[in-house]
Scaffold this motif. Structure first.
Motif, mmCIF file in Angstrom:
data_model
loop_
_atom_site.group_PDB
_atom_site.id
_atom_site.type_symbol
_atom_site.label_atom_id
_atom_site.label_comp_id
_atom_site.label_asym_id
_atom_site.label_seq_id
_atom_site.Cartn_x
_atom_site.Cartn_y
_atom_site.Cartn_z
ATOM 1 N N LEU A 188 -58.890 43.635 -47.721
ATOM 2 C CA LEU A 188 -59.950 44.161 -48.234
ATOM 3 C C LEU A 188 -61.069 44.581 -47.436
ATOM 4 C CD1 LEU A 188 -60.020 42.282 -51.836
ATOM 5 C CD2 LEU A 188 -58.724 44.380 -51.019
ATOM 6 N N GLY A 189 -61.007 44.313 -46.121
ATOM 7 C CA GLY A 189 -61.953 44.916 -45.286
ATOM 8 C C GLY A 189 -62.784 43.829 -44.413
ATOM 9 N N LYS A 190 -62.438 42.662 -44.518
ATOM 10 C CA LYS A 190 -63.198 41.568 -43.948
ATOM 11 C C LYS A 190 -63.259 41.863 -42.185
ATOM 12 C CE LYS A 190 -60.720 38.069 -45.203
ATOM 13 N NZ LYS A 190 -59.551 38.899 -45.924
ATOM 14 N N SER A 191 -61.968 41.765 -41.800
ATOM 15 C CA SER A 191 -61.731 42.201 -40.362
ATOM 16 C C SER A 191 -62.497 43.292 -39.926
ATOM 17 C CB SER A 191 -60.325 41.808 -39.785
ATOM 18 O OG SER A 191 -59.716 40.622 -40.406
ATOM 19 N N HIS A 192 -62.455 44.214 -40.755
ATOM 20 C CA HIS A 192 -63.000 45.771 -40.365
ATOM 21 C C HIS A 192 -64.715 45.433 -40.352
ATOM 22 C CE1 HIS A 192 -62.861 50.202 -41.025
ATOM 23 N NE2 HIS A 192 -64.054 50.008 -40.469
ATOM 24 N N LEU A 193 -65.260 44.848 -41.067
ATOM 25 C CA LEU A 193 -66.761 44.403 -41.019
ATOM 26 C C LEU A 193 -67.202 43.695 -39.952
ATOM 27 C CD1 LEU A 193 -67.696 43.889 -44.787
ATOM 28 C CD2 LEU A 193 -68.161 46.107 -43.408
ATOM 29 N N LEU A 194 -66.441 42.697 -39.420
ATOM 30 C CA LEU A 194 -66.633 41.747 -38.312
ATOM 31 C C LEU A 194 -66.747 42.647 -37.020
ATOM 32 C CD1 LEU A 194 -66.565 39.267 -40.399
ATOM 33 C CD2 LEU A 194 -65.548 38.091 -38.661
ATOM 34 N N ASN A 195 -65.591 43.354 -36.956
ATOM 35 C CA ASN A 195 -65.293 44.499 -35.790
ATOM 36 C C ASN A 195 -66.411 45.167 -35.852
ATOM 37 O OD1 ASN A 195 -62.366 44.400 -34.287
ATOM 38 N ND2 ASN A 195 -62.216 43.458 -36.048
ATOM 39 N N ALA A 196 -66.791 45.838 -36.841
ATOM 40 C CA ALA A 196 -67.841 46.829 -37.021
ATOM 41 C C ALA A 196 -69.387 46.151 -36.523
ATOM 42 C CB ALA A 196 -67.882 47.441 -38.119
ATOM 43 N N ILE A 197 -69.391 45.053 -37.014
ATOM 44 C CA ILE A 197 -70.676 44.337 -36.331
ATOM 45 C C ILE A 197 -70.679 44.105 -35.004
ATOM 46 C CG2 ILE A 197 -72.002 41.787 -36.511
ATOM 47 C CD1 ILE A 197 -71.128 41.811 -39.191
ATOM 48 N N ALA A 198 -69.589 43.500 -34.518
ATOM 49 C CA ALA A 198 -69.512 43.515 -32.926
ATOM 50 C C ALA A 198 -69.730 44.835 -32.293
ATOM 51 C CB ALA A 198 -68.112 42.946 -32.539
ATOM 52 N N TRP A 199 -69.087 45.951 -32.708
ATOM 53 C CA TRP A 199 -69.361 47.134 -31.994
ATOM 54 C C TRP A 199 -70.963 47.710 -32.222
ATOM 55 C CZ3 TRP A 199 -65.853 48.159 -28.522
ATOM 56 C CH2 TRP A 199 -64.623 47.918 -28.702
ATOM 57 N N ALA A 200 -71.370 47.621 -33.116
ATOM 58 C CA ALA A 200 -72.702 48.187 -33.270
ATOM 59 C C ALA A 200 -73.539 47.119 -32.839
ATOM 60 C CB ALA A 200 -73.032 48.105 -34.970
ATOM 61 N N ALA A 201 -73.747 45.841 -32.892
ATOM 62 C CA ALA A 201 -74.755 45.278 -32.060
ATOM 63 C C ALA A 201 -74.700 45.294 -30.617
ATOM 64 C CB ALA A 201 -74.410 43.683 -32.567
ATOM 65 N N ARG A 312 -60.180 53.323 -54.215
ATOM 66 C CA ARG A 312 -58.873 53.404 -53.589
ATOM 67 C C ARG A 312 -58.667 54.840 -53.509
ATOM 68 N NH1 ARG A 312 -57.125 49.934 -57.910
ATOM 69 N NH2 ARG A 312 -56.094 51.693 -58.880
ATOM 70 N N ARG A 313 -59.246 55.863 -54.288
ATOM 71 C CA ARG A 313 -59.065 57.452 -54.052
ATOM 72 C C ARG A 313 -59.699 57.694 -52.912
ATOM 73 N NH1 ARG A 313 -58.975 62.298 -54.039
ATOM 74 N NH2 ARG A 313 -57.917 63.586 -55.657
ATOM 75 N N ALA A 314 -60.984 57.021 -52.718
ATOM 76 C CA ALA A 314 -61.786 57.468 -51.417
ATOM 77 C C ALA A 314 -61.020 57.105 -50.225
ATOM 78 C CB ALA A 314 -63.174 56.943 -51.942
ATOM 79 N N ILE A 315 -60.650 55.726 -50.360
ATOM 80 C CA ILE A 315 -59.907 55.531 -49.045
ATOM 81 C C ILE A 315 -58.524 56.308 -48.871
ATOM 82 C CG2 ILE A 315 -58.495 53.558 -48.105
ATOM 83 C CD1 ILE A 315 -60.186 51.332 -49.755
ATOM 84 N N HIS A 347 -53.985 46.160 -51.928
ATOM 85 C CA HIS A 347 -55.062 46.220 -50.722
ATOM 86 C C HIS A 347 -55.255 47.626 -49.872
ATOM 87 C CE1 HIS A 347 -52.192 44.744 -47.966
ATOM 88 N NE2 HIS A 347 -51.963 43.893 -48.724
ATOM 89 N N GLY A 348 -56.178 47.403 -49.113
ATOM 90 C CA GLY A 348 -56.407 48.499 -48.166
ATOM 91 C C GLY A 348 -55.508 48.778 -47.262
ATOM 92 N N ARG A 349 -54.829 47.814 -46.709
ATOM 93 C CA ARG A 349 -53.776 48.109 -45.653
ATOM 94 C C ARG A 349 -52.429 48.630 -46.203
ATOM 95 N NH1 ARG A 349 -54.684 42.129 -43.730
ATOM 96 N NH2 ARG A 349 -56.363 42.326 -42.473
ATOM 97 N N ASP A 350 -52.326 48.506 -47.525
ATOM 98 C CA ASP A 350 -51.067 49.161 -48.174
ATOM 99 C C ASP A 350 -51.404 50.637 -48.676
ATOM 100 O OD1 ASP A 350 -49.360 47.350 -48.108
ATOM 101 O OD2 ASP A 350 -49.489 46.625 -50.268
ATOM 102 N N LEU A 351 -52.764 50.874 -48.623
ATOM 103 C CA LEU A 351 -52.888 52.230 -48.957
ATOM 104 C C LEU A 351 -53.186 53.155 -47.586
ATOM 105 C CD1 LEU A 351 -56.442 51.904 -51.269
ATOM 106 C CD2 LEU A 351 -54.166 52.555 -51.831
ATOM 107 N N ASP A 352 -53.620 52.386 -46.468
ATOM 108 C CA ASP A 352 -53.236 53.053 -45.143
ATOM 109 C C ASP A 352 -51.758 53.231 -44.824
ATOM 110 O OD1 ASP A 352 -55.984 52.962 -44.868
ATOM 111 O OD2 ASP A 352 -56.027 51.106 -43.389
#
Length: 483
Positions: A188-201, A312-315, A347-352
């Motif tokens: 559901l996006g936990k790893s995505h957010l942690l990666n995004a924090i690292a890249w942005a900071a 889900r539609r937006a993703i 979940h999101g990975r299945d949508l991808d």
């Protein structure tokens, strides 16, 4: 450079031989972990200049494998007696040894040179800082997982705002809520957010010491450090970070979990930012000490809920747009996107994965991406449901909502195009999906004659043959009614 056999030996050939010796000595797994990113920059007299991508890797390799590396070099070229390590800058050109004095302003630490005698002499060497501090010295970051690529909805909006606030605060050397714990079920996006924090900071403030570690990576490093009798150095390295991101907390076990508790306490005492992600709330992490669970619960706990249909539609739409940008001949009709969003609910990975499967099927077979293709290709991703009996009332409700036509208009005598076509489609669906006779369907549609129903059915059947987009749209309506 002369090899052991007295024959001239180029630097590249020498280093390939050294790498082969190291792989044979330590095994492929250890080699891939610690030596795969080691590069030979140059050889000056009796000194080999090596580079690595991060400060942590430089410190770790020197502390644990310097003698073994030097032994491998000596086995191929007896004249080599010392090693020199520097840190590469984002894959860019590195300073040569004769430039070290001119780069004194970049010196951040001492790294050892290994002499021919057993005693290790520590010499100050210019170390080029990584543009993201130590953002890449832990687990590998995914360059696709940024804030820009994160699709937001009601289920994850709070988590996204918290993550952005953390990245902004870390870039400005401040601490917001601490610690922050993000939890949700898988994908559901936990790893995505942690990666995004690292890249942005890291991008906003290159000097910050940012470390992202998955729990298994944390355990691997800790256990290896204990085995190599360098656990103290590993602990000190962790406690010098400005922003620590730990992912998949539920996998932390044993002494590594205890060490994380000590590290967490030290970082919080020093007002350093900690962000943790797991698949359950802190109180349910039974492998952690009660004190650690209490500390995590005492920070900001942010859940990510299951995705609703709109998210889900937006993703799916975002992923389809990205796919089309790479394969211009691919086309995802709205009906296909609606179908995927409606039936892939895990979940999101299945949508991808669903979008990737459809794209692959299209590119390999050249079959258009249709609802029928999606139904065949995504069968294992679709939650199994018991077959249900379709009622005419269901058809009126679904068609009314889909075409944004009031139910009463479908039953009225209005003959405007925006009402007639949905009405005809509704009659067609009633004939195709129910056991009702034509006269019965006519009566349910405002007391119409059975010949009117028959005309509508034949009209829609012809439109399906002539209009592929409409065919997919009606196929989607059928799936919606059968769910």
């Amino acid at each position: 450079m002369m090899g052991k056999d007295g024959q001239p030996l180029g630097s590249n050939e020498l280093f390939q031989r050294v790498r082969a010796r190291l792989k044979a000595a330590v095994g492929e797994d250890v080699f891939n972990s610690w030596f795969a990113r080691l590069e030979l920059e140059e050889i000056v007299d009796d000194l080999a200049h090596l580079s690595v991508p991060t400060r942590f890797l430089s410190s770790w390799v020197q502390s644990n494998y310097a003698e073994k590396i030097l032994e491998a070099f000596r086995s191929e070229a007896a004249g080599l007696a010392r090693l020199h390590f520097t840190v590469r800058v984002n894959g860019q050109a590195r300073p040569r040894l004769h430039q070290a004095e001119a780069a004194t302003e970049a010196v951040e630490t001492e790294v050892p040179a290994i002499p021919a005698t057993p005693r290790t002499v520590r010499e100050p060497v210019a170390a080029v800082p990584s543009p993201r501090g130590d953002a890449l010295s832990g687990s590998a970051l995914d360059p696709k997982m940024t804030f820009d690529s994160f699709v937001v909805g009601s289920a994850n909006e709070m988590a996204l705002q918290v993550a952005k606030q953390v990245a902004h605060a870390a870039a400005n050397n401040t601490v917001s809520f601490n610690p922050i714990y993000i939890h949700s079920s898988v994908g559901l996006g936990k790893s995505h957010l942690l990666n995004a924090i690292a890249w942005a900071a890291g991008a906003a403030e290159p000097g910050r010491n940012i470390v992202y570690l998955t729990a298994d990576h944390f355990m691997y490093h800790f256990i290896t450090a204990v085995q190599r009798q360098s656990a103290l150095g590993f602990k000190e390295w962790l406690r010098r970070v400005d922003l620590l991101l730990i992912d998949d907390m539920q996998f932390l076990q044993g002494k590594s979990a205890t060490e994380f508790g000590h590290t967490l306490g030290t970082l919080l005492t020093g007002a350093k930012q900690v962000v943790v992600a797991g698949d359950a709330p802190p109180r349910d992490l039974e492998m952690l000490d009660e004190r650690v669970r209490s500390r995590l619960s005492g920070g900001l706990v942010v859940p990510i809920n299951s995705f609703d249909l709109d998210l889900r539609r937006a993703i799916v739409t975002r992923r389809a747009e990205q796919a089309v940008s790479r394969f211009s001949d691919a086309h995802f009709a709205p009906a296909v996107l609606d179908y995927v969003a409606r039936v892939v609910v895990s979940h999101g990975r299945d949508l991808d994965g669903a979008v990737n499967r459809l794209l692959a099927a299209n590119q390999l077979t050249k079959e258009p991406i249709t609802v029928a293709l999606a139904e065949r290709t995504l069968a294992d991703l679709v939650r199994q449901r018991d077959a249900r009996r379709v009622r005419i009332e269901d058809i009126l409700r679904i068609v009314s909502r889909h075409y944004k036509v009031p139910r009463n208009d479908l039953l009225s005598s209005r003959r405007s195009r925006d009402v007639v076509r949905p009405r005809q489609i509704a009659m067609y669906l009633a004939k195709a999906l129910t056991s009702r006779s034509l006269p019965e369907i006519g009566r349910r549609f405002g007391g119409r004659d059975h010949t009117t129903v028959l005309h509508s059915v034949r009209k829609v059947e012809q439109m399906i043959k002539d209009d592929g987009e409409l065919a997919q749209e009606i196929e989607l309506l059928k799936r919606m009614l059968e769910e």
